[in-house]
Write an enzyme that holds these catalytic residues in place. Sequence first.
Site, PDB file in Angstrom:
ATOM      1  N   ASP A 234       0.834  -1.209   0.000  1.00 21.41           N
ATOM      2  CA  ASP A 234       0.000   0.000   0.000  1.00 21.41           C
ATOM      3  C   ASP A 234       0.868   1.258   0.000  1.00 21.41           C
ATOM      4  O   ASP A 234       1.878   1.331   0.698  1.00 21.41           O
ATOM      5  CB  ASP A 234      -0.847  -0.055   1.288  1.00 21.41           C
ATOM      6  CG  ASP A 234      -1.919   1.005   1.357  1.00 21.41           C
ATOM      7  OD1 ASP A 234      -2.494   1.339   0.313  1.00 21.41           O
ATOM      8  OD2 ASP A 234      -2.197   1.469   2.480  1.00 21.41           O
TER       9      ASP A 234
ATOM     10  N   ALA B 255     -10.902   5.350   4.740  1.00 20.69           N
ATOM     11  CA  ALA B 255     -12.262   4.926   5.091  1.00 20.69           C
ATOM     12  C   ALA B 255     -12.564   5.044   6.582  1.00 20.69           C
ATOM     13  O   ALA B 255     -13.735   5.005   6.972  1.00 20.69           O
ATOM     14  CB  ALA B 255     -12.505   3.497   4.617  1.00 20.69           C
TER      15      ALA B 255
HETATM   16  O1  G3H Z   1      -4.192   3.234   2.665  1.00 19.62           O
HETATM   17  C1  G3H Z   1      -4.666   3.200   3.832  1.00 19.62           C
HETATM   18  C2  G3H Z   1      -5.966   3.804   4.137  1.00 19.62           C
HETATM   19  O2  G3H Z   1      -6.326   4.716   3.154  1.00 19.62           O
HETATM   20  C3  G3H Z   1      -6.088   4.263   5.550  1.00 19.62           C
HETATM   21  O3  G3H Z   1      -7.169   5.135   5.779  1.00 19.62           O
HETATM   22  O4  G3H Z   1      -6.420   6.483   7.733  1.00 19.62           O
HETATM   23  O5  G3H Z   1      -8.798   6.370   7.112  1.00 19.62           O
HETATM   24  O6  G3H Z   1      -7.713   4.376   8.083  1.00 19.62           O
HETATM   25  P1  G3H Z   1      -7.530   5.594   7.250  1.00 19.62           P
HETATM   26 ZN    ZN Z   2      -4.571   5.283   1.796  1.00 19.16          ZN
END
Ligand code: G3H
Ligand code: ZN
Length: 276
Positions: free
Chosen positions: A88, A204
């Site tokens: 990621d 999210a």
């Molecule tokens: O790539 C990771 C997510 O976009 C994390 O999102 O910070 O809202 O949990 P978040």
């Molecule tokens: Zn992200």
Amino acid sequence: MTVASPSPALSAAGIIRAARAGGYALAAFNAVNLETAQAIVRAAEAAHAPVILQFSQNAARHGGLTQLAALGLSLKAQASVPVLLHFDHAEDEAVALEALNLGFDGVMLEGDDPATLRRLANAAHDSGSYFEAEYEVVVKGERSGERHDDPAHLAAFIRGSGCDILAVDIGSAHKQESKNAHLDFERLERLAELTTLPLVLHGASSVPLDALARAARLGVAKINLATDLTLAFTAAVRAALDGGAKDARQYLGAGRDAMQARAETYIRALGGADRA
Ligand code: G3H
Ligand code: ZN
């Protein structure tokens, strides 16, 4: 209730495409170590759901990409459900290629240089993996990312990048501790009409659960969650320490259990349960 499950023979990309076609989303949870990765896989097993276990480049800076890959592959090999190992937020091509060489099922690259995106998509496909491109940037805090509303722009981006799944900005933000984001469902519906590719939602944790469930039904097939699960993990570790725990297995175990419970709630809300 019976739900349609993807065939066990599907590729990683096929598993995500099946989610889009079936109107549900795969939860894509970020892990940083053994206990957080176990929490994710255990939650998926408890819900009989396919899941995406992801490590970010930030996590790799902390734990080592080679070591995290070995951890993810080992958990995946022993899991009773499909686990997609995803890299990621790669910040450059070299580290994304390294992740593919280590056996990740998919990679996401930050950035929009067309030649780089295409090279990485080709490399991913050569290794039987999928490629996630960032069509629009989901920002942290103040909105500054550019949105693109020209259908021709979207078509050209998909053709040019060769991506399999597409991160779009419909109003979420990274690293938010409260669920105040309002998703733009009209925009999501327009995007989903323009492409059959699975859409990806970053940030999210900033979005209420019922809105995530609606987004899953409308074409978002990969929903990235890190912050909310980190908060659950850390609160449980803190409570265990406050309660006098001294052995790492006690307080990290408490964090793992709390994170697993939170992850399972998300998996069920996104419609992934019993799809494995
Ligand atoms: O790539 C990771 C997510 O976009 C994390 O999102 O910070 O809202 O949990 P978040
Ligand atoms: Zn992200």
